[in-house]
Motif scaffolding. Structure first.
Motif, short mmCIF file in Angstrom:
data_model
loop_
_atom_site.label_atom_id
_atom_site.label_comp_id
_atom_site.label_asym_id
_atom_site.label_seq_id
_atom_site.Cartn_x
_atom_site.Cartn_y
_atom_site.Cartn_z
N PRO A 72 -7.83 -4.17 1.65
CA PRO A 72 -7.08 -3.91 0.42
C PRO A 72 -7.96 -4.09 -0.82
O PRO A 72 -9.07 -4.61 -0.73
CB PRO A 72 -5.96 -4.94 0.46
CG PRO A 72 -6.46 -6.02 1.36
CD PRO A 72 -7.34 -5.35 2.36
N LEU A 73 -7.41 -3.66 -1.93
CA LEU A 73 -8.17 -3.76 -3.19
C LEU A 73 -8.34 -5.22 -3.59
O LEU A 73 -7.45 -6.03 -3.40
CB LEU A 73 -7.43 -3.05 -4.31
CG LEU A 73 -7.50 -1.53 -4.38
CD1 LEU A 73 -6.65 -1.04 -5.54
CD2 LEU A 73 -8.94 -1.07 -4.56
N TYR A 109 -1.25 -6.12 4.61
CA TYR A 109 -2.41 -6.37 3.75
C TYR A 109 -2.29 -7.66 2.95
O TYR A 109 -3.27 -8.20 2.45
CB TYR A 109 -2.63 -5.19 2.80
CG TYR A 109 -2.86 -3.89 3.51
CD1 TYR A 109 -4.02 -3.71 4.26
CD2 TYR A 109 -1.94 -2.86 3.45
CE1 TYR A 109 -4.23 -2.52 4.94
CE2 TYR A 109 -2.15 -1.67 4.11
CZ TYR A 109 -3.30 -1.50 4.87
OH TYR A 109 -3.52 -0.34 5.53
N TYR A 113 0.10 -5.85 -2.92
CA TYR A 113 0.46 -5.91 -1.49
C TYR A 113 1.45 -7.03 -1.19
O TYR A 113 1.91 -7.15 -0.08
CB TYR A 113 -0.81 -6.13 -0.67
CG TYR A 113 -1.90 -5.15 -1.03
CD1 TYR A 113 -1.81 -3.82 -0.61
CD2 TYR A 113 -2.99 -5.53 -1.80
CE1 TYR A 113 -2.79 -2.91 -0.96
CE2 TYR A 113 -3.97 -4.63 -2.14
CZ TYR A 113 -3.87 -3.32 -1.73
OH TYR A 113 -4.82 -2.42 -2.07
N THR A 138 -11.36 0.80 -2.23
CA THR A 138 -10.23 1.73 -2.34
C THR A 138 -8.98 1.06 -1.78
O THR A 138 -9.06 0.06 -1.08
CB THR A 138 -10.50 3.03 -1.55
OG1 THR A 138 -10.93 2.66 -0.24
CG2 THR A 138 -11.57 3.87 -2.22
N ASP A 139 -7.86 1.68 -2.08
CA ASP A 139 -6.58 1.10 -1.66
C ASP A 139 -6.11 1.75 -0.36
O ASP A 139 -5.93 2.96 -0.32
CB ASP A 139 -5.56 1.33 -2.78
CG ASP A 139 -4.15 1.08 -2.29
OD1 ASP A 139 -3.95 0.07 -1.59
OD2 ASP A 139 -3.26 1.90 -2.59
N LEU A 196 -1.02 1.43 -9.10
CA LEU A 196 -0.64 1.81 -7.73
C LEU A 196 0.75 1.29 -7.36
O LEU A 196 1.38 1.80 -6.45
CB LEU A 196 -1.69 1.28 -6.75
CG LEU A 196 -3.04 2.00 -6.82
CD1 LEU A 196 -4.06 1.30 -5.94
CD2 LEU A 196 -2.89 3.46 -6.41
N GLN A 198 -4.33 -2.01 -9.49
CA GLN A 198 -3.16 -2.39 -8.69
C GLN A 198 -1.86 -2.17 -9.47
O GLN A 198 -0.85 -1.77 -8.90
CB GLN A 198 -3.27 -3.86 -8.27
CG GLN A 198 -4.41 -4.11 -7.30
CD GLN A 198 -4.24 -5.44 -6.59
OE1 GLN A 198 -3.23 -6.12 -6.74
NE2 GLN A 198 -5.25 -5.82 -5.81
N SER A 212 -2.23 3.75 -0.65
CA SER A 212 -2.07 5.07 -1.27
C SER A 212 -2.91 6.11 -0.52
O SER A 212 -2.53 7.28 -0.47
CB SER A 212 -2.47 5.03 -2.74
OG SER A 212 -3.78 4.55 -2.86
#
Lengths: 704, 257
Positions: free
Chosen positions: A438-439, A154, A147, A396-397, A448, A445, A400
């Protein structure tokens, strides 16, 4: 002088003997005088230097080591005594772990009176008395965060709600003196006892006179400044002189295993592979100690146990499935996602797990990011244990999942995980974390960043880490409350087994669309936990690691640090254990059980000590886990795109203590020596020139 | 920083023998050769002592045994060395290039031999200790005496000097067949070496060894022809050499004049 005369070789005998002739020493079997002067202290756990593209972190001693008068610190007033009163600078501070804080070290550095620090961790030390002790920052790996650059809404999350609230960033500080960790009780007792005998200030706080107990700390690091400078130097020096390692990239191997074989001859459908990942590395400030019980071992063992269970429940439906599971263990994730970023880089340029080999029929198929259907990551699952059950969280993110398709896939996966957990009757509650959060720091990551993939990160924390000792020396079996006593009263291995069971059940459903509870081998979980967290020389590790040098096996926790080079014993061992768990035994003897090609779908592994010789055939293989930064020509070290961590080279680290005499005594001795020489010159000259008178010799004939 | 101890102890122990060597030995090639050869004989004694030590396994833990036989071997090789130079006297005369002093005054050769024994034994006993002095630390951590280095150096010096005096006394005793003197040398060597078994009681051993050194030194001085009167005489300024002009014989004729 004269080595011990108990079992003399002819040479030591000879020296021994000379010794008896003039007989200086005491009646004992005199060993070398050196052994009477110096006592070696356990010195293998030094703080060392590491570098990234812009900074250096860690500690180094001078080229000939640092030395100073030992002062054992029990409380704040002892420290103050050194700074305010102590007349014998420089001092070496021997501190308990409570004092291993950035503040204390900063004060020591600023005082200019400290030449080194020894941290003494006694056997009965209870880490619960410690405050913030995690060596990591509040936001681990935030420099390479998903991020950071692209998603400002985020990127500020962690600063407000730190993932690692106990973080001190200690690991990333640089000190101008050596710091050592000592956990050998004998060594600690030596220091404390001799300190009492020689150095401890008297009741009025007055310092003791010379001779005083001193310590020499040797941990000279070859590298300086940052990775760019240091790699340039290595390359320059390496061309002329061999074996100059100013610094080396942190690197090792990722391990992967496909549940069903992936042959390049069969095309791999898009979105057909579920990646189950865990990381296998942890770190600490010191060399030779990085237990990572929660940060690495919890996820690693869960993955191994789940893979074993799934393999044992592999039926015709699984084998004929169009879906597949890829188990992946990442290395170097502690240091800005080395392993995962390398895998993603390889996938993106179409060279994963290796460059496609023309004219080779038997090779593993290429996998790239679009082949991945789901990503399930186990990241710190160790402290999810409650009184009777377990509670874990599914992260979770948010980025996405703003894509509706991904979002629905993720939803499906989360629901499947939750239902599977109850199907498996595993008493694990899996709670979804607010989708807007955010994760946490995770290998996912890295993926992603390049591709939107549905997936989740399973952890034991909802917000900040439950792990109080993340990336520190105390993230050990006590931290996760593991009791190794044959598994009778231990709940931790049951907790890990339950998580693995829920995971395996989920994976079975993903493969077959059918629901079937998968039971796992709890004894295996217990054995693995014991081996990784308490004793790497356990029976299982010895059997699988029969080709590793015996010096690897000591009765200590595994060292989870990624280190440099690709011949890390622990990674080899983990790879072979995974091969043993998901592989099948084939009837080949030791000569024919050899890997013919590293590209082959099946890899072979032979162990002579398992059932009098067993050959395992499996899909388990290693791939390079080195940051792409070191492979990209002309990479900009300051860009912050990939990990740039390197580790300094060094020769040997060591600690020894000895008594140092007063300067007055030394000056006196030298003066005595000079007087002896002058006096004897005078007397001899006199007697020689007057020899005729003294001894009544005839006058020598006068020179003609 | 204890390089200081290294130099201090080194100069303390080796200053006197080096001074003797530089002033009395190095000027004369024959003396130098004899010194080296006698040192070689001491080494032979060491070799034989070691062989014996290796052979008699069951007594290896008894230091006294090793000590006594080592002393006896040293004295035996001193005797063999004496025999050798007796035989070699003729040859020595030829090579001494007209300087017959070394052959005529037996004490000079005895002194050279003693110094050879002394230097080599001093070197062997102290060099190892010296080598360990160069580091930053000193003895005393494990309860050993803090003055170990100085004590070693002082004792080593005493033994170097003792070897010189024993050399003079021993050769003199053999020349004159004065067996009492011979017995004194051997017993004195046994006593001096034996007393060091009492270490680390340096308060006892060092004075004893030095008393023996002074005593042996005095005896050596006497047998070599010196005494307190000659020493006193030597301390006075040297008289200018008296030119003796032959006085003319007086004849009765002259007196008559």
């Amino acid at each position: 002088m004269a080595a011990t005369c108990v079992r003399p070789s002819p040479l030591t005998m000879f020296w021994c003997y000379c010794f008896y002739i003039t007989t200086f020493l005491t009646l004992v079997h005199g060993d070398r005088v050196m052994n009477k002067i110096y006592v070696d202290i356990q010195g293998d756990m030094a703080c060392f230097k590491r570098f990234n593209g812009t900074h250096e972190i860690g500690c180094t001693s001078g080229f000939y080591g640092n030395s100073g008068v030992i002062h054992v610190i029990q409380n704040q007033s002892d420290l103050q005594w050194v700074y305010d009163k102590g007349p014998h600078k420089p001092y070496v501070l021997a501190i308990p772990p409570q004092f291993l804080t950035p503040q204390v070290l900063k004060q020591a550095e600023d005082s200019g009176k400290v030449s080194g620090i020894v941290v003494m961790v006694e056997e009965n030390f209870n880490p619960q008395v410690l405050g913030e002790f995690s060596g990591e920052s509040h936001c681990p790996n935030s420099e390479l965060d998903l991020y950071k650059a692209s998603f400002p809404e985020y990127s500020g999350y962690c600063e407000k709600n730190p993932w690692n609230p106990d973080g001190t960033s200690f690991l990333f500080m640089s000190w101008n003196f050596p710091v050592f960790l000592v956990d050998n009780q004998t060594s600690i007792d030596y220091i404390k006892q001799y300190y009492e005998d020689f150095n401890k200030p008297d009741v009025n706080g007055e310092p003791q006179p010379w001779p005083l107990l001193c310590m020499e700390l040797n941990s000279n690091m070859f590298g300086t400044t940052n990775t760019e400078v240091c790699m340039r130097r290595s390359n320059l020096a390496g061309s002329q002189l061999h074996h100059v390692n100013f610094c080396d990239p942190l690197s090792d191997r990722n391990i992967l295993a496909a549940l069903n074989p992936m042959n390049a001859s069969v095309e791999l459908p898009e979105k057909s592979v579920t990646v189950v990942a865990a990381r296998m590395d942890a770190t600490s400030m010191f060399d030779n100690i990085s237990p990572g019980a929660n940060s690495a071992v919890s996820g690693l063992v869960t993955l191994l146990v789940a893979a074993d269970a799934l393999n044992r429940h592999k039926d015709a439906k699984v084998e004929s499935s169009t879906k597949n599971i890829l188990f992946v263990l990442f290395q170097g994730e502690s240091w800005d996602y080395i392993g995962s970023s390398r895998m993603v880089w390889d996938m993106a340029r179409g060279e994963f797990p290796f460059k496609y080999q023309e004219n080779l029929s038997d090779q593993m198929s290429q996998i790239n990011l679009t082949h991945i259907e789901h990503f399930i990551e186990l990241n710190q699952v160790g402290e999810g244990m409650r009184a009777t059950d377990s509670l874990l969280f599914l992260h979770t993110d948010p980025v996405s999942n703003s894509d509706p398709q991904i979002s629905s896939e993720t939803k499906k996966l989360l629901t499947l995980l939750q239902t599977s957990s109850s199907v498996a009757n595993s008493s694990v509650t899996l709670e979804e974390v607010n989708a807007k959060i955010p994760l946490p720091p995770a290998s996912f990551q890295s993926f992603l960043k390049k591709e939107n993939i549905s997936g989740t990160v399973i952890t034991d924390h909802k917000e900040g880490f439950k792990n109080q000792f993340y990336q520190s020396i105390f993230d050990d079996y006590k931290n996760v409350k593991y009791e190794a006593d044959g598994g009778a009263s231990d709940r931790y291995h049951k907790h890990i087994s339950h998580v693995a069971s829920a995971l395996a059940t989920t994976l079975y459903t993903i493969l077959t669309d059918e629901v079937k509870p998968i039971t796992v081998n709890e004894t295996l979980a217990d054995t693995l936990l014991y081996c990784y967290m308490q004793n790497i020389s356990c029976e299982m590790f010895r059997k699988f690691g029969e080709k590793i040098s015996p010096s690897f096996f000591n009765e200590k926790p595994a060292k989870m640090y990624v280190s440099v080079g690709e011949n890390n014993g622990l990674t080899y061992l983990t790879e072979k254990i995974l091969a043993g768990l998901v592989g099948e035994k084939v009837d080949l003897d030791s000569d024919s059980c050899k890997v013919t090609s590293r590209y082959s779908v099946y890899q072979l592994f032979y162990s002579a000590s398992i059932d009098n010789g067993t050959c395992f055939q499996s899909t388990v293989r290693g791939t390079v886990a080195q940051s792409p930064a070191f492979s990209i020509e002309g990479y900009d070290w300051q860009s912050g795109e990939y990990s740039t961590w390197t580790e300094s080279g060094w020769q040997m680290t060591g600690l020894m203590i000895y008594l140092k005499p007063s300067v007055g005594e030394e000056v006196g001795l030298v003066c005595g020596g000079v007087v002896s020489v002058l006096l004897s010159l005078g007397v001899v000259y006199f007697m020689n020139s007057r020899a005729d008178i003294i001894f009544g010799l005839p006058t020598p004939p006068a020179a003609c | 920083m204890t390089v200081a101890q290294f130099f201090g102890c080194g100069m303390l122990a080796f200053g006197p023998p080096v001074a003797m060597f530089a002033i009395t030995i190095a000027t004369d090639p024959i003396r130098t050769i004899m010194l080296v050869a006698s040192a070689f004989f001491w080494l032979l004694a060491l070799l034989f002592s070691s062989i014996l030590y290796c052979a008699v396994v069951q007594l290896q833990d008894t230091i006294v045994f090793g000590l006594v036989f080592s002393v006896l071997f040293q004295e035996l090789f001193r005797f063999l060395w004496f025999l050798l130079i007796q035989k070699a006297e003729g040859g020595l005369k030829k090579v001494s290039d007209g300087n017959v002093q070394i052959v005529e005054n037996k004490h000079i050769l005895a002194y050279v031999s003693g110094l050879g024994f002394g230097i080599i034994s001093g070197a062997f006993s102290l060099v190892n200790v010296l080598a360990d002095m160069t580091g930053p630390g000193t003895v005393g951590l494990k309860g050993d005496p803090a003055n170990f280095f100085v004590a070693s150096a002082v004792t080593s010096l005493a033994f170097t000097l003792l070897h010189i005096f024993w050399g003079v006394l021993f050769f003199n005793a053999l020349h004159r067949r004065a067996y009492l003197q011979l017995a004194y040398v051997i017993l004195c060597h046994l006593l001096a070496s034996g007393i060091t078994l009492m270490n680390p009681m340096y308060g006892l051993t060092i004075p004893t060894v030095w008393v023996l050194t002074v005593l042996s030194g005095g005896l050596a001085l006497v047998v070599a022809g010196g005494s307190h009167t000659t020493l006193a005489a030597a301390c006075r300024p040297r008289q200018p050499p008296i030119l003796r002009v032959p006085t003319p014989q007086l004849t009765s004729q002259d007196t008559a004049l």
